[in-house]
Design a protein around this motif. Structure first.
Motif, PDB file in Angstrom:
ATOM      1  N   VAL A 904       0.881  -1.168   0.000  1.00 56.57           N
ATOM      2  CA  VAL A 904       0.000   0.000   0.000  1.00 56.57           C
ATOM      3  C   VAL A 904       0.919   1.217   0.000  1.00 56.57           C
ATOM      4  N   ILE A 905       0.743   2.041  -1.030  1.00 57.33           N
ATOM      5  CA  ILE A 905       1.661   3.163  -1.242  1.00 57.33           C
ATOM      6  C   ILE A 905       0.916   4.457  -0.952  1.00 57.33           C
ATOM      7  N   TYR A 906       1.419   5.196   0.024  1.00 63.21           N
ATOM      8  CA  TYR A 906       0.804   6.460   0.416  1.00 63.21           C
ATOM      9  C   TYR A 906       1.600   7.596  -0.211  1.00 63.21           C
ATOM     10  N   GLU A 931      -1.694  -1.001  -4.050  1.00 62.90           N
ATOM     11  CA  GLU A 931      -2.748  -0.002  -3.855  1.00 62.90           C
ATOM     12  C   GLU A 931      -2.084   1.339  -3.596  1.00 62.90           C
ATOM     13  N   VAL A 932      -2.582   2.404  -4.230  1.00 62.93           N
ATOM     14  CA  VAL A 932      -2.074   3.749  -4.014  1.00 62.93           C
ATOM     15  C   VAL A 932      -3.140   4.555  -3.302  1.00 62.93           C
ATOM     16  N   VAL A 950       6.404   9.972   0.272  1.00 66.17           N
ATOM     17  CA  VAL A 950       6.026   8.611  -0.119  1.00 66.17           C
ATOM     18  C   VAL A 950       6.265   7.685   1.066  1.00 66.17           C
ATOM     19  N   ALA A 951       5.243   6.886   1.426  1.00 65.09           N
ATOM     20  CA  ALA A 951       5.349   5.920   2.523  1.00 65.09           C
ATOM     21  C   ALA A 951       4.731   4.610   2.061  1.00 65.09           C
ATOM     22  N   VAL A 952       5.239   3.494   2.584  1.00 60.04           N
ATOM     23  CA  VAL A 952       4.791   2.180   2.113  1.00 60.04           C
ATOM     24  C   VAL A 952       4.522   1.263   3.307  1.00 60.04           C
ATOM     25  N   VAL A 953       3.388   0.599   3.228  1.00 63.82           N
ATOM     26  CA  VAL A 953       3.057  -0.474   4.163  1.00 63.82           C
ATOM     27  C   VAL A 953       2.909  -1.742   3.328  1.00 63.82           C
ATOM     28  N   VAL A 954       3.635  -2.791   3.707  1.00 58.14           N
ATOM     29  CA  VAL A 954       3.596  -4.030   2.938  1.00 58.14           C
ATOM     30  C   VAL A 954       2.547  -4.956   3.521  1.00 58.14           C
ATOM     31  N   GLU A 955       1.595  -5.310   2.683  1.00 64.57           N
ATOM     32  CA  GLU A 955       0.575  -6.287   3.066  1.00 64.57           C
ATOM     33  C   GLU A 955       0.774  -7.545   2.245  1.00 64.57           C
ATOM     34  N   LYS A 956       0.223  -8.636   2.743  1.00 66.58           N
ATOM     35  CA  LYS A 956       0.301  -9.903   2.026  1.00 66.58           C
ATOM     36  C   LYS A 956      -0.625  -9.863   0.821  1.00 66.58           C
ATOM     37  N   ALA A 957      -0.162 -10.431  -0.278  1.00 68.83           N
ATOM     38  CA  ALA A 957      -1.009 -10.526  -1.468  1.00 68.83           C
ATOM     39  C   ALA A 957      -2.146 -11.502  -1.199  1.00 68.83           C
ATOM     40  N   GLN A 958      -3.324 -11.168  -1.678  1.00 67.93           N
ATOM     41  CA  GLN A 958      -4.510 -11.995  -1.455  1.00 67.93           C
ATOM     42  C   GLN A 958      -4.806 -12.794  -2.720  1.00 67.93           C
ATOM     43  N   GLY A 959      -5.207 -14.055  -2.544  1.00 67.70           N
ATOM     44  CA  GLY A 959      -5.586 -14.880  -3.679  1.00 67.70           C
ATOM     45  C   GLY A 959      -4.799 -16.169  -3.705  1.00 67.70           C
TER      46      GLY A 959
END
Length: 999
Positions: A904-906, A931-932, A950-959
């Motif tokens: 997730v990119i802020y 996701e932005v 710019v800030a980033v939170v890494v989430e697990k890919a779904q699927g």
């Protein structure tokens, strides 16, 4: 995306992936592969093809500075030849006709020395008597055979380095046409009035009655007489220096009759001293006023047994040049009545002696250099600059040493004669001896007789630096060899520019060119002379005689000069006159300095170089000379002087110099230190391309370093470059030229990477044009490792491997890689000559037979797109933040592959946000999704200080994980026919199915 295919229990999708395929091996195997490539170059006659392909182009000729045909090549020679090959290959690919003709220097003492050692002294044979014509010619033939052997050895060693040139038709200074032209060139100096006979001191063996060179001398302990001598000051004759004397110290009292000056150093502090007390029987007496170096005064007074002294005042060194003295032997035998000037000399130190050096120009090299360097000024002061012949070939004083004629310096057995004692007694009688003693020190001895040698003045041939040059019998005031050379230097391009100042200083200061050598193996000074009675000689000026000499040399070589009856043969009808044949040989620097005349100007023997029309003549051609920085004093200078003296200009347009090779700790290489690196060993272990890469990456303008660690780093650099080339070749296995995509139809990423390629094109072309090879290596290494492998190729692997056969993005990427590979192989070809040619054969199997027949890519500038580049700079900044966040998650073992992530990119900057609007950041960041969001992001988000906003939170890919591409997507399973892959991969599989490939 891994390069290994993913396998599931049900299906093997590897057949449907466009994985790289190539025969270009990962392990280079250069020591084995390079000889095969050399053989292939021979089969396709590469050199001849290069000449044919370049017909009609402007010429860029690197004229080879000839290496000496004596022994195997060393690492410095290898660097020199590789650097020349970088020039010639890159200039050819820049669009010139860059024809390289290698050459060899074949005459001179080192070869004589080896022939004497191997064919005579080691076998107990007597050295030939060179007064015997047959013996002289036979010895010269032995020298020719020796040089021919080593020329052939070195030729193969140079070829093994990947040097492309006219190896079948090299030039050699010992070839008959070369010897003929060298003789003609010297005749031109005779004709323009600058060749004359003068004198110079040489090391002389009294026992062997011959001049010796440094290589024939060894230094042994010897006990010499040493004396401290007063030279009374005659000018100025008033003031503080009235009645004062300059004191010199020498270990060769016998040279004092030949004294003509005193040398001092402007860097030494001098003082005026007065003896205030001394023993009654002492040579130094109370009231004596002496000039001495301050740091040496106390030691001098101790040697002179002076009880007390006082310093009267400082003597500024810059005032000493105006001082003149009387000779301490003035009046003896009616001689020595001349002025003795004081001259500045760099060789004067205050380590020992008095701070002044007795200068006898007929008995020492430094003495001679100081005297001749000041000749013009001395003549203007009314001082006779003729150098006396005080000692003959028997070591006996001549009548040029009044009062001592017949006294021996050394006798026929090599023992000390009676000359020293005679001179010392005369000094005592004249009241000019201050002190005497004995000194054990290292002194030159003949290696053959093991007896001491002397320096003695002998007649020699010179080329005048400051005499007006006669053109068609008329001389123009100021048109001297020095003036011509200085002008030629000013209109030459020097690389690096500091070379201009260096050679300018040398030409400004150099004395007349000493042309003659009393040796056997060389081109003779092929002139006839008759004595004029004043020590000078008249040179015969006869075109018919000169033509007979040159014609004979052309057919028989210079041996013709030494054959029985040569005088009568060449003089013809003038043989009854009193003309004498000169048997001295030319300075070998004159040989190599004349190479431009018998290589660049000889269309018969070197037709490939015919028709050179330099810019100075209104043409478009360029001639370069390239050698080590020591050649400012050597080949550059001799070529400059030879050409300026005969043609009025330099033989070159560009001069490039390189430094010397040291070990990796900055030490000079030495077998005793065990730190030498042999090029043959590097080639055997790693290959010539590793040496070539090391040379190209060096800053050759300075001294270079090489050693095991440096070579290890070079191998690693090579490995990365090779792997990038290998991946491109493998990927392009699936490229068809008919499927190429026009640039305007390409995705942004391809257009961006082609813009970056165009930027490098300008840098690389400019660097090659400026001979800046380290910039080529640095630019291409960074581009291939960072821009290509770690960025563009990494992003595009999924598209290239997994997209359907019909994918425009895949075809566009292949098109871009094809353009990139073409440029990279061409740009690297001058450096990695073997590797790129091997790769080229696989890249263009039906095209040109060698990459070296290509030119550097043009028209890449049309790929520039500055606006797109700015956009992608922003995208890459965002990617850097995402990559940093992913690395932390991987280190924490929260994820394995980046495809397991969905960042997730802020973004707080609206302009950045708009830039990312149409960009697939999952593709760019190699994640499965993304996701932005607009905003600053949570406090725990990952940030980089260099990328604000710019800030980033890494989430697990779904699927579910796609069995073909390994992406984790919610859409996997939606396709009933291919439930274990994503929709994109399902489309690809259907296309493969239509092509007959099923899984």
């Amino acid at each position: 995306m891994s390069e290994k295919p993913q396998k599931s229990d049900a299906r093997d999708y590897s057949k449907t992936l466009f994985l790289p395929e190539t025969d270009f091996p990962m392990r280079a195997g250069l020591p084995q592969r390079e000889p095969e490539i050399l053989e292939r170059w021979n089969e396709i006659v590469l050199y001849q093809r290069l000449r044919e392909s370049a017909k009609g182009r402007a010429k860029f000729v690197l004229h080879d500075g000839p290496p000496y045909a004596n022994g195997n090549i060393h690492i410095g020679t290898a660097l020199n030849k590789i650097l020349k090959d970088l020039v010639t290959k890159s200039q050819q690919m820049l669009g010139h006709d860059s024809n390289y003709v290698p050459g060899w220097d074949c005459h001179g003492l080192p070869i004589e020395w080896k022939v004497e050692e191997e064919n005579y002294s080691s076998k107990g044979r007597q050295k030939p008597d060179f007064h015997d014509a047959a013996a002289m010619v036979a010895f010269r033939r032995e020298c020719r055979a020796y040089a021919t052997h080593w020329l052939n050895v070195q030729r193969e060693e140079f070829k093994r380095l990947g040097i492309v040139g006219d190896w079948d038709h090299p030039y050699a200074t010992m070839s008959y046409p070369a010897e003929a032209q060298i003789a003609r060139e010297l005749m031109k100096f005779a004709a323009n009035g600058t060749l004359y006979r003068g004198s110079k001191p040489v090391m002389w063996s009294v026992v062997e009655k011959t001049a010796l060179a440094e290589a024939e001398v060894e230094y042994e302990d010897y006990t010499s007489d040493q004396v401290w001598v007063k030279f009374p000051i005659t000018s100025p004759a008033h003031g503080a220096l009235a009645n004062a004397s300059v004191v010199i110290w020498t270990t060769t009292p016998w040279t004092l009759p030949g004294n003509r000056a005193i040398s001092f150093s402007p860097k030494i502090a001098y003082g005026l001293y007065r003896v205030t007390d001394a023993p009654a029987d002492n040579w130094a007496r109370a009231g004596d006023v002496l000039i001495l170096a301050d740091v040496l005064a106390d030691g001098v007074f101790k040697q002179a047994r002076v009880s007390a002294y006082e310093k009267l005042r400082d003597i500024p060194a810059d005032t000493l040049h105006a001082v003149e003295c009387a000779h301490p032997l003035k009046g003896l035998g009616g001689g020595y009545a001349f002025k003795v000037p004081l001259l500045p000399g760099d060789h004067v130190t205050d380590d020992a002696g008095t701070g002044f050096v007795h200068t006898a120009p007929g008995h020492g090299r430094e003495d001679f250099d100081v005297w001749t360097a000041n000749a013009r000024e001395l003549e203007a002061r009314g001082i006779n600059t003729a150098i006396p012949y005080t000692v003959d070939e028997n070591g006996a004083f001549t009548d040029h040493a009044p009062g001592f004629t017949g006294k021996r310096v050394i006798n026929d057995k090599g023992e000390k004669g009676d000359a020293n004692e005679a001179v010392i007694k005369a000094l005592i009688d004249a009241g000019m001896l201050l002190a005497r003693g004995r000194l054990k020190h290292q002194y030159p001895h003949s290696w053959r007789s093991k007896k001491p040698v002397i320096f003695r003045n002998t007649p020699q041939w010179f080329i005048a630096m400051d005499k007006d040059i006669a053109v068609n019998g008329k001389a123009k005031s100021g048109d001297t060899l020095r003036a011509r050379a200085l002008h030629a230097i000013s209109v030459t391009r020097w690389v690096p520019p500091s070379g201009q100042n260096r050679i300018t200083g040398m030409i400004e200061a150099r004395p007349d060119w000493v042309m003659s050598r009393q040796r056997a193996w060389g081109v003779p000074i092929a002139v006839f002379v008759r004595e004029k009675g004043d020590g000078s000689a008249e040179i015969l000026q006869d075109e018919a005689v000169n033509a007979r000499i040159a014609e004979a040399f052309e057919k028989e070589g210079a041996d013709a000069w030494y054959m029985a009856g040569a005088r009568e043969r060449f003089l013809g009808p003038l043989a009854n006159e009193d003309w004498q044949k000169v048997d001295d040989i030319c300075d070998v620097w004159f040989d190599s300095g004349s190479t431009h005349a018998f290589v660049l100007e000889d269309p018969v023997h070197f037709p490939g170089l015919a028709g050179i029309r330099r810019k100075v003549d209104g043409g478009a051609d360029t001639v370069m000379y390239l050698e080590g920085s020591d050649q400012h004093r050597g080949w550059f200078q001799s070529s400059l002087l030879e050409s300026c003296g005969t043609r009025g200009r330099a033989p070159f347009d560009v001069v490039l110099t390189h430094g010397f090779t040291q070990d990796e700790h900055g030490r000079k290489m030495s077998k005793s230190l065990g730190n030498t690196i042999e090029p043959q060993a590097v080639i055997k272990q790693s290959g010539a391309d590793i040496l070539r890469l090391w040379v190209a990456a060096c800053d050759y303008t300075d001294d270079q370093r090489i050693g095991p660690e440096i070579l290890k780093n070079t191998v690693e650099t090579y490995r990365k470059l090779r792997n990038t080339i290998r991946w491109m070749l493998g990927t392009l296995h699936h490229f068809r030229q008919e499927e190429a995509v026009a640039q305007e139809a390409m995705p942004e990423l391809e257009r961006y990477v082609l813009h970056e390629l165009a930027v490098r094109a300008d840098i690389v072309r400019k660097a090659y044009t400026e001979f800046d090879y380290k910039t080529v290596v640095a630019t291409l290494s960074a581009f291939m490792n960072t821009e290509l492998s770690a960025f563009y190729f990494d992003i595009r692997k999924d598209t290239l491997y997994c997209d359907p056969p019909s994918s425009l993005a895949r075809k566009a990427s292949l098109t871009a890689i094809d353009i990139i590979c073409d440029a990279i192989l061409k740009w690297l070809a001058p450096i990695l000559s073997f590797t790129t040619d091997e790769a080229w054969a696989m890249y263009r199997p039906g095209g040109s037979p060698s990459v070296h027949l290509e030119t550097f890519p043009e028209h890449l500038d049309g790929n520039r797109n500055e606006a797109l580049a700015k956009k992608w700079e922003i995208i890459r900044d965002v990617r850097r933040v995402v990559t940093g966040a992913l690395e932390l998650e991987r280190a924490a073992k929260n994820i394995g592959s980046s495809l397991e992530a969905s960042p997730v990119i802020y973004v707080s900057d609206r302009n950045v946000l708009m830039t990312l609007f149409d960009v697939d950041l999952a593709e760019v960041c190699i994640t499965s999704n993304y996701e932005v969001q607009e905003g600053d992001g949570p406090r725990e988000a990952f940030r980089l200080d260099q990328v604000p906003g710019v800030a980033v939170v890494v989430e697990k890919a779904q699927g579910t994980k796609c069995a073909r591409s390994w992406k984790i997507l919610p859409e996997v399973g939606e396709d009933a026919e291919y439930p274990d892959v994503s929709p994109r991969d399902a489309r690809a599989l259907r296309e493969w199915k239509k092509l007959g490939v099923t899984v």
